[in-house]
Each structure stands twice: as C-alpha cells, then as structure tokens.
Design a protein around this motif. Structure first.
Motif, short mmCIF file in Angstrom:
data_model
loop_
_atom_site.label_atom_id
_atom_site.label_comp_id
_atom_site.label_asym_id
_atom_site.label_seq_id
_atom_site.Cartn_x
_atom_site.Cartn_y
_atom_site.Cartn_z
N VAL A 143 -9.36 4.81 -2.19
CA VAL A 143 -9.04 4.30 -0.86
C VAL A 143 -8.07 3.15 -1.02
CG1 VAL A 143 -9.97 3.26 1.22
CG2 VAL A 143 -11.31 4.96 -0.01
N LEU A 144 -6.94 3.25 -0.35
CA LEU A 144 -5.92 2.20 -0.41
C LEU A 144 -6.06 1.32 0.82
CD1 LEU A 144 -2.90 4.46 -1.40
CD2 LEU A 144 -4.47 3.26 -2.92
N GLY A 145 -6.25 0.04 0.60
CA GLY A 145 -6.44 -0.82 1.75
C GLY A 145 -5.78 -2.16 1.60
N LEU A 146 -5.50 -2.75 2.73
CA LEU A 146 -4.97 -4.10 2.84
C LEU A 146 -5.78 -4.82 3.89
CD1 LEU A 146 -1.15 -3.33 3.01
CD2 LEU A 146 -2.36 -4.29 1.08
N GLY A 147 -5.91 -6.12 3.76
CA GLY A 147 -6.60 -6.87 4.80
C GLY A 147 -7.96 -7.34 4.35
N PRO A 201 -7.14 12.55 -5.52
CA PRO A 201 -7.07 12.46 -4.07
C PRO A 201 -7.26 11.01 -3.60
CG PRO A 201 -8.51 14.24 -4.73
CD PRO A 201 -8.18 13.46 -5.97
N HIS A 202 -6.42 10.61 -2.66
CA HIS A 202 -6.47 9.23 -2.16
C HIS A 202 -5.90 9.20 -0.76
CE1 HIS A 202 -2.33 9.69 -3.46
NE2 HIS A 202 -2.03 8.73 -2.60
N GLY A 203 -6.09 8.07 -0.10
CA GLY A 203 -5.52 7.90 1.23
C GLY A 203 -5.80 6.50 1.74
N PRO A 204 -5.18 6.15 2.86
CA PRO A 204 -5.38 4.81 3.42
C PRO A 204 -6.78 4.63 3.99
CG PRO A 204 -3.97 6.13 4.84
CD PRO A 204 -4.23 6.94 3.61
N ALA A 205 -7.30 3.43 3.86
CA ALA A 205 -8.66 3.13 4.31
C ALA A 205 -8.83 3.36 5.81
CB ALA A 205 -9.01 1.68 3.96
N ASP A 206 -7.78 3.14 6.58
CA ASP A 206 -7.90 3.26 8.03
C ASP A 206 -7.86 4.69 8.54
OD1 ASP A 206 -5.25 3.63 7.43
OD2 ASP A 206 -4.53 1.97 8.67
N SER A 207 -7.80 5.69 7.63
CA SER A 207 -7.78 7.09 8.07
C SER A 207 -8.90 7.92 7.45
CB SER A 207 -6.43 7.73 7.73
OG SER A 207 -6.32 7.91 6.34
N GLU A 208 -9.93 7.26 6.92
CA GLU A 208 -11.05 7.96 6.29
C GLU A 208 -10.57 9.03 5.32
OE1 GLU A 208 -14.30 7.19 6.57
OE2 GLU A 208 -13.67 5.52 7.80
N ARG A 247 0.82 -1.19 0.00
CA ARG A 247 0.00 0.00 0.00
C ARG A 247 0.87 1.25 0.00
NH1 ARG A 247 -3.63 1.17 5.15
NH2 ARG A 247 -1.65 1.79 5.97
N ASP A 248 1.94 1.24 0.77
CA ASP A 248 2.80 2.42 0.86
C ASP A 248 3.45 2.75 -0.47
OD1 ASP A 248 2.14 2.69 3.52
OD2 ASP A 248 3.89 1.56 4.21
N ASP A 249 3.85 1.72 -1.22
CA ASP A 249 4.48 1.94 -2.53
C ASP A 249 3.48 2.57 -3.50
OD1 ASP A 249 6.63 1.75 -4.44
OD2 ASP A 249 5.50 0.09 -5.35
N LEU A 250 2.26 2.06 -3.52
CA LEU A 250 1.23 2.63 -4.40
C LEU A 250 0.92 4.06 -3.99
CD1 LEU A 250 -0.73 2.34 -6.73
CD2 LEU A 250 -2.35 1.28 -5.14
N ASP A 251 0.82 4.32 -2.71
CA ASP A 251 0.58 5.67 -2.22
C ASP A 251 1.68 6.62 -2.69
OD1 ASP A 251 -0.66 7.73 -0.56
OD2 ASP A 251 1.04 7.44 0.78
N ALA A 252 2.94 6.20 -2.55
CA ALA A 252 4.06 7.04 -2.98
C ALA A 252 4.01 7.31 -4.48
CB ALA A 252 5.38 6.37 -2.60
#
Length: 84
Positions: A31-35, A18-25, A1-6
């Motif tokens: 939405v980038l997520g794992l799990g 605009p994007h961000g990790p799923a666990d931070s709304e 997820r971090d690589d895709l975000d970067a």
C-alpha cells in the motif's frame, strides 16, 4: 507516491508485487500512502521520509532506507532512538 508506483509497474514482470494507493483499497499487499492516516495496515511500514510518521507506533515492524548522505544518516539515528 506516483514515482514509486511508476517504478513498481516498470519493474520486471516476473517479479511484480501487486500494489496500489492507500486511498483506493488496493488488492495487493503493498500500500502506497502519504499523509497521516495509515488506514488498517499495521504489519510493515517502510518509511521513506526523514521523520517518523505519527502513526509509526501502530505497525509491528518499521524499515527505513539509510544511505551515506550525512543528513539522511543523522535523521535515521534520530528515528532509531525514537523507535527504540
């Protein structure tokens, strides 16, 4: 997820989505997520894994990236049979 975000942050400024990790709304549409928890997101899942996520049936649409690698193509065929 971090690589895709970067990579998304480093992409052309005029093409930024605009994007961000799923666990931070995140504020954006991406939405980038794992799990195993997709949260409230149910429109489009872009699956970058070789197996179908347990929550895939919650999404209206699913997209997968398929390349010429035999292992990836075989996994994509299995996924397609599941989605069908």
């Amino acid at each position: 997820r971090d690589d895709l975000d970067a990579r998304l942050w480093a992409f052309k400024g005029e093409s930024f989505v605009p994007h961000g990790p799923a666990d931070s709304e995140p504020d954006g549409l991406i939405v980038l997520g794992l799990g195993e928890d997709c949260g409230q997101h149910q429109d489009l899942l872009v699956n970058l894994d070789l197996k179908v996520p347990v929550f895939a049936n919650k999404f209206a649409r699913v997209a997968e990236i398929v390349v010429e690698d035999p292992t990836i193509r075989a996994a994509a065929r299995e996924s397609f049979r599941f989605y069908r």
